[in-house]
Design a protein around this motif. Structure first.
Motif, PDB file in Angstrom:
ATOM      1  N   LEU A  10      63.644 -40.846  19.320  1.00  0.00           N
ATOM      2  CA  LEU A  10      63.985 -41.565  18.087  1.00  0.00           C
ATOM      3  C   LEU A  10      62.718 -41.977  17.331  1.00  0.00           C
ATOM      4  N   GLN A  11      61.728 -42.471  18.069  1.00  0.00           N
ATOM      5  CA  GLN A  11      60.486 -42.864  17.424  1.00  0.00           C
ATOM      6  C   GLN A  11      59.790 -41.663  16.775  1.00  0.00           C
ATOM      7  N   GLN A  12      59.929 -40.490  17.389  1.00  0.00           N
ATOM      8  CA  GLN A  12      59.345 -39.288  16.816  1.00  0.00           C
ATOM      9  C   GLN A  12      59.983 -38.942  15.476  1.00  0.00           C
ATOM     10  N   ARG A  13      61.276 -39.254  15.346  1.00  0.00           N
ATOM     11  CA  ARG A  13      61.976 -38.989  14.090  1.00  0.00           C
ATOM     12  C   ARG A  13      61.451 -39.884  12.979  1.00  0.00           C
ATOM     13  N   PHE A  14      61.023 -41.108  13.351  1.00  0.00           N
ATOM     14  CA  PHE A  14      60.503 -42.024  12.331  1.00  0.00           C
ATOM     15  C   PHE A  14      59.225 -41.492  11.687  1.00  0.00           C
ATOM     16  N   HIS A  15      58.529 -40.594  12.339  1.00  0.00           N
ATOM     17  CA  HIS A  15      57.278 -40.066  11.789  1.00  0.00           C
ATOM     18  C   HIS A  15      57.515 -39.163  10.583  1.00  0.00           C
ATOM     19  N   ASN A  16      58.774 -38.731  10.320  1.00  0.00           N
ATOM     20  CA  ASN A  16      59.104 -37.863   9.173  1.00  0.00           C
ATOM     21  C   ASN A  16      59.330 -38.652   7.889  1.00  0.00           C
ATOM     22  N   LEU A  17      59.216 -39.979   7.965  1.00  0.00           N
ATOM     23  CA  LEU A  17      59.497 -40.823   6.798  1.00  0.00           C
ATOM     24  C   LEU A  17      58.369 -40.773   5.801  1.00  0.00           C
ATOM     25  N   ASP A  18      58.745 -41.036   4.493  1.00  0.00           N
ATOM     26  CA  ASP A  18      57.762 -41.115   3.406  1.00  0.00           C
ATOM     27  C   ASP A  18      57.349 -42.579   3.285  1.00  0.00           C
ATOM     28  N   GLU A  77      59.882 -60.016  14.797  1.00  0.00           N
ATOM     29  CA  GLU A  77      59.160 -59.537  15.971  1.00  0.00           C
ATOM     30  C   GLU A  77      57.788 -59.004  15.554  1.00  0.00           C
ATOM     31  N   LYS A  78      56.807 -59.111  16.434  1.00  0.00           N
ATOM     32  CA  LYS A  78      55.472 -58.606  16.169  1.00  0.00           C
ATOM     33  C   LYS A  78      55.427 -57.095  16.339  1.00  0.00           C
ATOM     34  N   GLY A  79      54.529 -56.433  15.583  1.00  0.00           N
ATOM     35  CA  GLY A  79      54.373 -54.993  15.716  1.00  0.00           C
ATOM     36  C   GLY A  79      55.430 -54.242  14.943  1.00  0.00           C
ATOM     37  N   ASN A  80      55.502 -52.922  15.208  1.00  0.00           N
ATOM     38  CA  ASN A  80      56.419 -52.049  14.473  1.00  0.00           C
ATOM     39  C   ASN A  80      57.638 -51.663  15.299  1.00  0.00           C
ATOM     40  N   LEU A  81      57.955 -52.433  16.318  1.00  0.00           N
ATOM     41  CA  LEU A  81      59.187 -52.273  17.127  1.00  0.00           C
ATOM     42  C   LEU A  81      59.232 -50.927  17.841  1.00  0.00           C
ATOM     43  N   GLU A  82      58.074 -50.368  18.191  1.00  0.00           N
ATOM     44  CA  GLU A  82      58.061 -49.036  18.803  1.00  0.00           C
ATOM     45  C   GLU A  82      58.605 -49.042  20.223  1.00  0.00           C
ATOM     46  N   THR A  83      58.492 -50.168  20.899  1.00  0.00           N
ATOM     47  CA  THR A  83      58.944 -50.218  22.309  1.00  0.00           C
ATOM     48  C   THR A  83      60.262 -50.965  22.475  1.00  0.00           C
ATOM     49  N   ILE A  84      60.839 -51.399  21.358  1.00  0.00           N
ATOM     50  CA  ILE A  84      62.078 -52.187  21.441  1.00  0.00           C
ATOM     51  C   ILE A  84      63.272 -51.273  21.203  1.00  0.00           C
ATOM     52  N   TYR A  85      64.237 -51.375  22.065  1.00  0.00           N
ATOM     53  CA  TYR A  85      65.500 -50.648  21.903  1.00  0.00           C
ATOM     54  C   TYR A  85      66.616 -51.460  22.542  1.00  0.00           C
ATOM     55  N   GLU A  86      67.858 -51.144  22.182  1.00  0.00           N
ATOM     56  CA  GLU A  86      69.016 -51.823  22.747  1.00  0.00           C
ATOM     57  C   GLU A  86      70.155 -50.830  22.919  1.00  0.00           C
TER      58      GLU A  86
END
Length: 508
Positions: free
Chosen positions: A50-58, A145-154
Motif C-alpha cells: 500500500l505504501q508503494q502505491r502512495f509513491h505514484n501520487l502527484d 500523529e508524527k511523521g507520514n504514517l508510513e508504519t501505521i495501519y489498522e
C-alpha cells in the motif's frame, strides 16, 4: 475398572501422560508464536504494498494548503493513480470528513471503457470492495500523529462485515496536514494463508503426538525395565532367599541408589532374622538345659522323700543320709535359680552404679572367702599397688568369686595352684588394668574356647556335676564384665592350665 485405575496409577503411563502434556504445550506455544509471526509478517508486507502505491501520487498538487481547494477532477485523478482491482481509495480532510471515495469497481470516466469494464466485472461476478469509514475523531487523531504514517495501519471491518487492512498518507505539511489519503485492501488472502498454516500445523501436531505416544511408550518401558526387574526380584524374595541381592549397576543413578537401598534393607532383615533365629535357638537350648538341670535335683529330692515315706525315716542312718541329700540338692537347686535370676537381671541391661575403686582392695576384701573355697589348694596373690578402675564393686567381687570357683572345679584338690594377679597392660593401643585368674588345672580344649560363655555349657560334664556346677558361672562373668565396659580373654592348654584375663579401663 480396577485395571483402568491401576493403569492410570502406573508410573509408565503417568510419565507418558506428562510427556504428552509437555509436548502439547510446546506444540501449542510454537503454533501460536508461528501464527502471530506469520500474521504480522503478512500484514507488514501488505502495508508495504500500500505504501508503494502512495509513491505514484502527484505531490505537487497535494501540497496545497487546503485539501478542499483541490478540484474534483484533480482529486479523481489523484485517486485514480492509486486505484487497483483489490484496493479502495478515499480522500479525507483535516476535520475527518470524507470528501471523495473510489471503490475498486467504480465506473471509469470513458463510456466505452465503462461498458467494457462492467461487462468484465459481470462475467467475473466481482463485487465492489467498500471503503472502510472511521470516525471523525479517529481521522483527526491520525492527522496529529508524527511523521507520514508510513508504519501505521489498522484492520477495520467494512459495511459488508469483512475486514480490510487500511493505510494512510498525509496531504500537505507533515506537522499541519490539510487531510489524509486512505488506501484499503481486503485481507481474505492473508486469512486464507493463516488458516492453511493452522491446518498444516494442527495436522503435523497430531502426527507428532501419535508418533510421540508410540515412541514414548517404547522408550519409557525400556527405561523403566530395571525398576520392573527390581520389583520382580523383591516380590520373589521369601524367608529362605534373604541372602539374595539386587544388581547395583543398571546404568541409571536413581535406580542404582534404589537397588543399593534395597540391598541394605535386605542385609538388615537377614541380620535381624539370623539374630532372631540365634536367640530362638539359644532360648530353646536354655529352656531344654534348664529343664534338665532342674529335673535332676527335683528327681533326687523326690526319690529320697519316697524312701523316707516307705519307712527309712525309722532308721537313723538312712534318715540322716536322705535329709543330707535333700539339703544338698535343695541348695544346688537354690543356687541354680539364683544364677538364673542374676542372668535375667543382667540381660535386662539395667543401669549399673559404677564408682572409682582400687581393684586390689576389692580382691583383698574377699580373700578370706576365696581361701575357704580353695580348701587345700594353694591360693597366691600378685597385686600391683594402687590400680584405680571404674567398676561396680559388688559385681566385680562376684566375677572374682566365679572365676576362682571355676579354677577350683578344674584343679587337683591337693596339688592345685591358683594365682590372682593385677597389672597394667596395653591392648589395642590403649592402657588397661588387668585382673588375671591363673590355674594349673586340666585346661580347656581349643574347640570349646568359643563356647565357654554359653549358658549350661560344660567342657567336662561329669566333673562339673560332681562339684555342683551348671555351666552358668562363666555366663554370669561375661555379662557382668560387659555391663562394666570391660573385656575378658581366655588362654588355655590341656593338662597345663587356664588363664582368664579381665581388662578394665583405668579411672581418670
Amino acid at each position: 475398572m480396577l485395571r483402568r485405575k491401576l493403569k492410570i496409577k502406573s508410573l509408565k503411563w503417568q510419565l507418558l501422560f506428562r510427556f504428552l502434556m509437555i509436548l502439547i504445550i510446546l506444540l501449542g506455544a510454537m503454533g501460536i508464536f508461528q501464527y502471530i509471526s506469520m500474521k504480522e509478517y503478512l500484514y507488514r508486507t501488505k502495508v508495504q504494498v500500500l505504501q508503494q502505491r502512495f509513491h505514484n501520487l502527484d505531490f505537487g498538487v497535494l501540497s496545497k494548503e487546503n485539501i478542499k481547494d483541490i478540484t474534483e477532477s484533480d482529486s479523481k485523478e489523484i485517486l485514480k493513480k492509486l486505484k487497483d482491482k483489490n484496493m479502495s481509495t478515499a480522500l479525507i480532510d483535516k476535520n475527518g470528513d470524507l470528501l471523495l471515495e473510489i471503490r475498486n469497481v467504480d465506473a471509469p470516466e470513458d463510456d466505452n471503457d465503462r461498458d467494457e469494464d462492467f461487462k468484465e466485472l459481470f462475467e467475473k461476478k466481482i463485487k465492489a470492495i467498500p471503503v472502510p469509514v472511521l470516525s471523525k475523531e479517529h481521522y483527526m487523531n491520525l492527522c496529529n500523529e508524527k511523521g507520514n504514517l508510513e508504519t501505521i495501519y489498522e484492520i477495520v471491518e467494512d459495511e459488508n462485515c469483512n475486514f480490510q487492512l487500511v493505510a494512510w498518507i498525509k496531504v500537505g505539511d507533515l506537522d499541519l496536514p490539510s487531510g489524509l489519503i486512505q488506501l484499503s485492501t481486503p485481507i481474505e488472502d492473508i486469512q486464507a494463508i493463516l488458516n492453511q498454516q493452522v491446518y498444516v500445523h494442527t495436522t503435523l501436531s497430531m502426527v507428532i503426538l501419535i508418533i510421540g505416544t508410540l515412541l514414548g511408550t517404547t522408550i519409557f518401558k525400556r527405561t523403566l525395565k530395571p525398576l520392573y526387574n527390581i520389583t520382580n526380584t523383591v516380590e520373589g524374595i521369601n524367608i529362605t532367599d534373604l541372602d539374595k541381592r539386587l544388581p547395583e549397576e543398571n546404568g541409571q543413578l536413581e535406580t542404582d541408589r534404589l537397588a543399593k537401598s534395597f540391598n541394605i534393607m535386605l542385609k538388615r532383615i537377614e541380620s535381624s532374622f539370623q539374630k532372631e533365629q540365634y536367640i530362638k535357638e539359644k532360648m530353646r537350648r536354655f529352656v531344654s538345659d534348664a529343664s534338665h538341670e532342674l529335673r535332676t535335683p527335683l528327681t533326687s529330692i523326690h526319690g529320697f522323700v519316697e524312701v523316707l515315706l516307705r519307712g527309712a525315716a525309722k532308721n537313723q542312718d538312712q534318715l540322716n543320709l536322705a535329709l543330707n541329700s535333700i539339703l544338698m540338692e535343695s541348695e544346688r537347686l537354690a543356687k541354680l535359680v539364683n544364677d538364673l535370676l542374676v542372668l535375667t537381671k543382667l540381660d535386662q541391661q539395667l543401669i549399673v552404679e559404677m564408682n572409682t575403686e582400687n581393684i586390689n582392695n576389692v580382691i583383698e576384701e574377699i580373700f578370706p572367702q576365696l581361701q575357704i573355697l580353695c580348701k587345700n589348694r594353694k591360693l597366691k596373690l600378685e597385686l600391683k599397688n594402687n590400680i584405680m578402675v571404674y567398676i561396680n564393686r559388688n559385681q566385680i567381687k562376684q566375677v572374682i568369686f566365679n572365676l576362682t570357683q571355676n579354677a577350683v572345679l578344674h584343679t587337683d584338690k591337693n596339688n592345685g595352684i591358683i594365682t590372682i594377679s593385677t597389672s597394667i597392660e596395653s591392648l589395642k593401643d590403649e592402657t588397661f588394668a588387668v585382673l588375671k585368674i591363673i590355674d594349673n588345672g586340666t585346661g580347656i580344649p581349643k574347640e570349646h574356647l568359643s563356647k565357654i560363655y554359653d549358658r549350661f555349657f560344660r567342657s567336662d560334664s561329669h566333673r562339673s556335676r560332681e562339684h555342683g556346677g551348671y555351666g552358668l558361672g562363666l555366663s554370669i562373668v561375661k555379662s557382668i564384665i560387659d555391663s562394666n565396659n570391660g573385656e575378658i580373654h581366655v588362654e588355655s592348654e590341656l593338662k597345663v592350665g587356664t588363664t582368664f584375663s579381665v581388662y578394665f579401663k583405668l579411672a581418670k
